[in-house]
Motif scaffolding. Structure first.
Motif, mmCIF file in Angstrom:
data_model
loop_
_atom_site.group_PDB
_atom_site.id
_atom_site.type_symbol
_atom_site.label_atom_id
_atom_site.label_comp_id
_atom_site.label_asym_id
_atom_site.label_seq_id
_atom_site.Cartn_x
_atom_site.Cartn_y
_atom_site.Cartn_z
ATOM 1 N N ASN A 245 1.005 -0.706 -0.516
ATOM 2 C CA ASN A 245 0.149 0.439 0.253
ATOM 3 C C ASN A 245 0.762 1.279 0.645
ATOM 4 O O ASN A 245 2.058 1.698 1.094
ATOM 5 N N ALA B 260 -0.091 3.948 2.984
ATOM 6 C CA ALA B 260 1.022 3.263 3.988
ATOM 7 C C ALA B 260 2.294 3.986 4.304
ATOM 8 O O ALA B 260 2.373 4.353 4.810
ATOM 9 N N CYS C 286 -5.596 3.622 5.903
ATOM 10 C CA CYS C 286 -5.266 2.584 5.400
ATOM 11 C C CYS C 286 -6.180 1.416 5.075
ATOM 12 O O CYS C 286 -6.555 0.672 4.205
#
Length: 273
Positions: A209, A212, A242
């Protein structure tokens, strides 16, 4: 004065894997910094700050040497301001603050040596990957100067006042192994491999991600100046952000699939026995 060159004094590359690379490119002058290099560094940071965050930034020196700091052969003054004799340093200070504030992981790959303001530049990065024969030094007093680029700030925060004072007042050079033992270096690597290992790390960052990664960098920044309660508050907001995306459920399913495959493989091995 150093011989003039038409080559850019700083190179910027955004690789296909999303890793950005900045190269200090004055090898004939040991990659020492100049007004032109700082100007080109500022332009590179403009690109990074005004685009989708890169996967990582790698900072390196050309031809296997990081930098000897400020070029003492070039005048450090510009203009007629009250602090004109420190004009080049003021430019460097702005670069170092901007580098520190980038919302992406940053790695300085240090081969050869990092001295003076270039050591400050490396310490502004999140990580330093150093060849095990690299050296670091802050010999400002030897030149009749005070520590610059934030060297006293970085060293004091990392080491405490007593150790920082010994390094700065002695002006001695630190071998890479000592720098690692003091927590000033993230990873020691064989000579010639600092860039390759940093790039290998960069290729793995953000696969789960990318948001993130950016938010984690912001948490690290806050941790340096805020308290635990403030950090926890940011964690809640960032974790919520997230969780709202598709990456976390996808990563969870991938983990479950790997665990099931591992269990099946273990079961098959047991059945054969």
């Amino acid at each position: 004065m150093s011989a003039p060159s038409e080559d850019p004094e700083l190179l910027f590359e955004l690789r296909a894997d999303g890793v950005a690379v900045i190269t200090l490119n004055r090898p004939r002058a040991k990659n020492t910094v100049s007004f032109t290099m700082w100007e080109q560094f500022s332009a590179a940071l403009d690109r990074l700050e005004n685009a989708t965050p890169a996967r990582m930034l790698l900072l390196r020196g050309a031809e296997g040497y990081f930098s000897n700091g400020g070029d003492v052969k070039l005048p450090p003054a510009r203009g007629e301001g009250a602090l004109r004799l420190a004009a080049r340093l003021e430019m460097g200070q702005r670069i170092i603050r901007r580098l520190r504030a980038l919302p992406i992981p940053t790695v300085a790959a240090v081969e050869g040596g990092a001295y003076g303001v270039s050591w400050s530049l490396a310490m502004a990065c999140d990580m330093i990957f150093a060849a095990d024969n690299a050296r670091f030094g802050a010999p400002f007093l030897d030149f009749g100067l005070v520590p610059d680029g934030g060297a006293a700030w970085f060293l004091t925060r990392q080491l405490g006042r007593a150790r920082a004072a010994e390094i700065i007042f002695s002006g001695r050079t630190l071998e890479a192994a000592e720098a690692l033992s003091l927590g000033l270096v993230s990873r020691l690597v064989p000579p010639g491999e600092a860039v390759a290992q940093a790039l290998a790390l960069g290729a793995t960052i953000g696969g789960g991600n990318a948001h993130a990664v950016e938010l984690t960098k912001r948490l690290l920044d806050q941790a340096e100046s805020g308290d635990l309660s403030a950090n926890h508050a940011l964690e809640l907001v960032y974790c919520h952000t997230c969780q709202a995306g598709e990456e976390v459920p996808r990563a969870r399913e991938a983990f479950k699939a790997r665990a099931a495959a591992k269990a099946a493989a273990k079961g098959a091995t047991g059945a054969k026995e």
